[in-house]
Design a protein around this motif. Sequence first.
Motif, PDB file in Angstrom:
ATOM      1  N   ALA A  52      43.246  92.181 161.805  1.00 22.10           N
ATOM      2  CA  ALA A  52      43.598  93.504 161.420  1.00 22.10           C
ATOM      3  C   ALA A  52      44.278  93.570 160.268  1.00 22.10           C
ATOM      4  O   ALA A  52      44.522  94.564 159.531  1.00 22.10           O
ATOM      5  N   HIS A  53      44.742  92.250 159.738  1.00 19.00           N
ATOM      6  CA  HIS A  53      45.660  92.154 158.529  1.00 19.00           C
ATOM      7  C   HIS A  53      45.017  91.112 157.569  1.00 19.00           C
ATOM      8  O   HIS A  53      45.072  89.932 157.569  1.00 19.00           O
ATOM      9  N   ARG A  54      44.443  91.593 156.749  1.00 13.52           N
ATOM     10  CA  ARG A  54      44.168  90.950 155.649  1.00 13.52           C
ATOM     11  C   ARG A  54      45.078  89.901 155.088  1.00 13.52           C
ATOM     12  O   ARG A  54      44.303  89.030 154.415  1.00 13.52           O
ATOM     13  N   VAL A  55      46.122  90.164 154.907  1.00  7.24           N
ATOM     14  CA  VAL A  55      47.018  89.468 154.185  1.00  7.24           C
ATOM     15  C   VAL A  55      47.002  88.301 154.978  1.00  7.24           C
ATOM     16  O   VAL A  55      47.618  87.105 154.367  1.00  7.24           O
ATOM     17  N   LEU A  56      46.864  87.936 156.402  1.00 15.26           N
ATOM     18  CA  LEU A  56      46.748  86.836 156.863  1.00 15.26           C
ATOM     19  C   LEU A  56      45.453  85.816 156.597  1.00 15.26           C
ATOM     20  O   LEU A  56      45.510  84.642 157.114  1.00 15.26           O
ATOM     21  N   ARG A  57      44.623  86.466 155.902  1.00 14.08           N
ATOM     22  CA  ARG A  57      43.312  85.541 155.777  1.00 14.08           C
ATOM     23  C   ARG A  57      42.916  85.782 154.302  1.00 14.08           C
ATOM     24  O   ARG A  57      41.723  86.189 153.973  1.00 14.08           O
ATOM     25  N   GLN A  58      43.772  85.560 153.292  1.00  9.29           N
ATOM     26  CA  GLN A  58      43.415  85.785 151.908  1.00  9.29           C
ATOM     27  C   GLN A  58      42.518  84.466 151.503  1.00  9.29           C
ATOM     28  O   GLN A  58      42.705  83.534 151.742  1.00  9.29           O
ATOM     29  N   SER A  59      41.609  85.023 150.253  1.00 14.29           N
ATOM     30  CA  SER A  59      40.739  84.004 149.764  1.00 14.29           C
ATOM     31  C   SER A  59      41.705  83.120 148.782  1.00 14.29           C
ATOM     32  O   SER A  59      41.422  81.868 148.287  1.00 14.29           O
TER      33      SER A  59
ATOM     34  N   TRP B 244      40.353  79.326 151.661  1.00 15.23           N
ATOM     35  CA  TRP B 244      39.567  79.160 153.230  1.00 15.23           C
ATOM     36  C   TRP B 244      39.192  77.686 153.186  1.00 15.23           C
ATOM     37  O   TRP B 244      38.799  77.124 154.451  1.00 15.23           O
ATOM     38  N   SER B 245      39.231  76.954 152.019  1.00 20.78           N
ATOM     39  CA  SER B 245      38.835  75.544 152.036  1.00 20.78           C
ATOM     40  C   SER B 245      39.732  74.537 153.181  1.00 20.78           C
ATOM     41  O   SER B 245      39.051  73.542 153.687  1.00 20.78           O
TER      42      SER B 245
ATOM     43  N   GLY C 244      43.938  79.915 155.430  1.00 19.33           N
ATOM     44  CA  GLY C 244      42.908  79.158 155.665  1.00 19.33           C
ATOM     45  C   GLY C 244      42.082  79.393 156.564  1.00 19.33           C
ATOM     46  O   GLY C 244      42.030  80.662 157.156  1.00 19.33           O
ATOM     47  N   THR C 245      40.951  78.666 156.985  1.00 17.29           N
ATOM     48  CA  THR C 245      40.254  78.986 158.032  1.00 17.29           C
ATOM     49  C   THR C 245      40.291  78.194 159.451  1.00 17.29           C
ATOM     50  O   THR C 245      40.555  77.024 159.799  1.00 17.29           O
ATOM     51  N   PRO C 246      40.907  79.165 160.482  1.00 16.48           N
ATOM     52  CA  PRO C 246      41.231  78.491 161.760  1.00 16.48           C
ATOM     53  C   PRO C 246      40.088  78.077 162.661  1.00 16.48           C
ATOM     54  O   PRO C 246      38.962  78.576 162.630  1.00 16.48           O
ATOM     55  N   MET C 247      40.413  76.738 163.038  1.00 12.28           N
ATOM     56  CA  MET C 247      39.180  76.387 164.333  1.00 12.28           C
ATOM     57  C   MET C 247      39.947  76.124 165.382  1.00 12.28           C
ATOM     58  O   MET C 247      40.986  75.602 165.604  1.00 12.28           O
ATOM     59  N   LEU C 248      39.287  76.576 166.709  1.00 12.54           N
ATOM     60  CA  LEU C 248      39.571  76.283 167.960  1.00 12.54           C
ATOM     61  C   LEU C 248      38.808  75.204 168.737  1.00 12.54           C
ATOM     62  O   LEU C 248      37.631  75.148 168.360  1.00 12.54           O
ATOM     63  N   LEU C 249      39.528  74.464 169.380  1.00 17.11           N
ATOM     64  CA  LEU C 249      38.899  73.536 170.211  1.00 17.11           C
ATOM     65  C   LEU C 249      38.317  74.322 171.386  1.00 17.11           C
ATOM     66  O   LEU C 249      39.276  74.793 172.196  1.00 17.11           O
TER      67      LEU C 249
ATOM     68  N   PHE D  40      32.669  73.307 149.468  1.00 16.08           N
ATOM     69  CA  PHE D  40      33.104  72.832 151.117  1.00 16.08           C
ATOM     70  C   PHE D  40      34.447  73.538 151.481  1.00 16.08           C
ATOM     71  O   PHE D  40      35.487  73.623 150.827  1.00 16.08           O
ATOM     72  N   GLY D  41      34.395  73.646 152.921  1.00 16.39           N
ATOM     73  CA  GLY D  41      35.651  73.606 153.715  1.00 16.39           C
ATOM     74  C   GLY D  41      35.821  72.205 154.189  1.00 16.39           C
ATOM     75  O   GLY D  41      35.040  71.358 154.231  1.00 16.39           O
ATOM     76  N   GLU D  42      37.235  71.734 154.309  1.00 16.70           N
ATOM     77  CA  GLU D  42      37.551  70.335 155.061  1.00 16.70           C
ATOM     78  C   GLU D  42      38.403  70.487 155.960  1.00 16.70           C
ATOM     79  O   GLU D  42      39.393  71.423 156.064  1.00 16.70           O
ATOM     80  N   TRP D  43      38.045  69.582 156.934  1.00 15.04           N
ATOM     81  CA  TRP D  43      38.956  69.507 158.280  1.00 15.04           C
ATOM     82  C   TRP D  43      40.208  69.052 157.570  1.00 15.04           C
ATOM     83  O   TRP D  43      40.322  67.923 156.837  1.00 15.04           O
ATOM     84  N   ASN D  44      41.153  69.652 157.855  1.00 18.38           N
ATOM     85  CA  ASN D  44      42.529  69.283 157.538  1.00 18.38           C
ATOM     86  C   ASN D  44      43.438  68.811 158.612  1.00 18.38           C
ATOM     87  O   ASN D  44      44.208  69.193 159.190  1.00 18.38           O
ATOM     88  N   ASP D  45      43.410  67.276 158.596  1.00 14.74           N
ATOM     89  CA  ASP D  45      44.169  66.683 159.509  1.00 14.74           C
ATOM     90  C   ASP D  45      45.689  66.779 159.344  1.00 14.74           C
ATOM     91  O   ASP D  45      46.627  66.507 160.324  1.00 14.74           O
ATOM     92  N   ALA D  46      46.005  66.864 158.101  1.00 15.09           N
ATOM     93  CA  ALA D  46      47.460  66.993 157.715  1.00 15.09           C
ATOM     94  C   ALA D  46      47.983  68.114 158.248  1.00 15.09           C
ATOM     95  O   ALA D  46      49.167  68.119 158.754  1.00 15.09           O
ATOM     96  N   TYR D  47      47.302  69.318 158.420  1.00 17.83           N
ATOM     97  CA  TYR D  47      47.698  70.497 158.992  1.00 17.83           C
ATOM     98  C   TYR D  47      47.821  70.319 160.581  1.00 17.83           C
ATOM     99  O   TYR D  47      49.000  70.685 161.066  1.00 17.83           O
ATOM    100  N   ARG D  48      46.918  69.653 160.995  1.00 18.35           N
ATOM    101  CA  ARG D  48      47.077  69.272 162.662  1.00 18.35           C
ATOM    102  C   ARG D  48      48.363  68.617 163.021  1.00 18.35           C
ATOM    103  O   ARG D  48      49.194  69.094 163.657  1.00 18.35           O
ATOM    104  N   ASP D  49      48.564  67.472 161.936  1.00 22.44           N
ATOM    105  CA  ASP D  49      49.821  66.531 162.360  1.00 22.44           C
ATOM    106  C   ASP D  49      51.017  67.285 162.266  1.00 22.44           C
ATOM    107  O   ASP D  49      52.063  67.087 162.971  1.00 22.44           O
TER     108      ASP D  49
END
Length: 695
Positions: free
Chosen positions: A571-578, A444-445, A519-524, A400-409
């Motif tokens: 362009a920069h894999r370092v920003l999206r590491q697993s 990415w979770s 992590g995995t970015p999500m846009l509204l 699973f990935g999980e919505w991270n409300d702690a990140y948002r806040d």
Amino acid sequence: MEYGIASGTPHRMGAHLEGDTVNFAVFSAHATRIDLCLFSPDGARETARLSLPERTGDIWHGSVAGLPAGTLYGYRAHGSYAPEHGHRFNANKLLLDPYTRELRGRWINDPAVLGYDLKSSALDLSFDSRDSARFVPKSVVSDPETFAAITTPLGRPWEETLIYETHVKGATQLHPDVSAALRGTYDGLASDAVIEHLQKMGVTAVELLPVQSFINDGFLLEKGLTNYWGYNTIGFFTPEPRYFGPEGLQGFRNMVRRFHNAGIEVILDVVYNHTAEGDHRGPTLCYRGLDNASYYRLINGQPRYYVNDTGTGNTVNVSHPHVLRMVMDSLRFWVECMGVDGFRFDLATTLAREDHGFDVQGGFLDALRQDPVLAGIKMIAEPWDIGPGGYRLGQFPPKFGEWNDAYRDTVRRFWKGEAHSAQELGARLLGSAGEFDRGGRRAWSSVNFLAAHDGFTLADITRYARRHNEANGEENQDGHNANHSDNCGVEGPTEDPEITDMRIRRQRNMLATLFLSQGTPMLLAGDEIGNTQWGNNNAYCQDNEIAWLDWAAGDAEMADFVAMLAALRKAHRVLRQSRFLHAAQRPADGLRDVEWMDFQGHPLNWRDPNLSSLCLMLRASAEAAAHSDHNEAIFAIFHRTGTCEKVSVPAAPSGFQWQTCLDTASTSRGVDNVQHSALTLQGPCVVALALMPET
């Protein structure tokens, strides 16, 4: 015409046409008889009533010859009407087939759909004998070709995923480049104009608010409102008809094909935690009438009432094997027959709760993990509900990935200027390892987001200090209180250029933070164009200009900025590491995969209570030293205060140089070589430097 009914088989649930015979199978453990009701093509007249002749275990079944595709039908279930014992059988109420894949007609909010007499002092303990057939949609015998297997899911790696949460109607209803006939439909969402915009934004997956068929809540209709978001499901196999365009149901499958051809995955927000039947005062439409005590969790000792872990009146009993089978069959249907690439599970904690509580090894999560059809699709949990022990961020399985409300806040609090938020921001920038780095999970979770359908839009986070939900008809008592928002000095719209600039800068800073985070970015949807909901942070019932995206008023510069951020991340894999980063020393060069610094280049003092700015050096994970981009590095600066500050730039290794690839304080979008050992920051901003070979 008179029909005969044979025994049929119990193996496939629902109605399935084979040759000129339709096999019907439906689950009920407590019914004493189930009648199959056939209807005229317009659904207005019941033309036949046939009792299902066989029961195998708890599956009632029968087959009828001579029925064509498109036949309308429903069920009536006989049994005990004893709410105090958990049973609510009422054969006067026509029931949907839980497995129907198409609906005809619409639900009408009439007292006849209730199993009890609304005027009785006994309330739901009373019994209503009116026939509800005129007021409910009918199930449909589908043509097998309608749901022939579609293309397999795209299977794009999580590491390259950028999610765009959107509403089918809201995204297109006001879109000037979508034809009027397609606005608000599946067809319109997959139009050239929308796809081109998504591709420009770097979107790799659209996450659709609920599109499984749902109904409008009676209390909303009485106020002249509607259930806009769709979290009121009644049919887990049926695409919502209100979004049909010229091609009807096929418009959904064509939408998926068009998105796939554009390299964009389709993720569905699914609601298996409750249904539209609500609490003990709700209508009898399907599950309640077929077997209330099996489909729902009832309160021990008081089975008249429903466990309400969802806050919506009832809780689906996914622990029951036949109910679990229905949910799993539904998921497989949407993958195999509709072509979707993943699911976001609304209130996922509810689905993972057994009688003894949340269980990561419970039946639902076990079933998901072992299913071969679902093995390659994306799964996202909303890891909370209002039930006991309901907040479970970071506790779902590795799949699973999980919505991270702690990140948002945290991001909202940091850019708002709250004390002690910088320390927590450090953890969020690295994928919230404290919550997710266990059991072989990947970075990415953490599904990182600034705003979602539920709450303020990104623009409104900077425009409103409090919610403005008066249009919802609940005296502004609904919606979140803790928005961590700031109006920058004026509540709502303003023509003050200084405040406007401050708001736009803060939005840019928050967006830059999102795209620089592991992590995995999500846009509204709409945040990339500065869309506002005028302070409404709970627009679930606003099927109007409050919730529709206002493309004409969109901020084109903000859209270009988001497109640039997406390109930078790609362009920069370092920003999206697993893999998670823990400042471990890399074997190849002895450098650490993460370094934190202050503006003078010294190690960051995390104990500083006034910490408000920080520098982050990102390198490829020490665990991934074999990557070809091992020399890649990003130096990111997060400066919150309004003062101008100088930042010491680390020395570049031999053969490399730093290039400025992001500066939220600058309108320039060019890439500039860094010529000096220090940078001057202009007020609150995010700056990123990329390590590049010398040219």
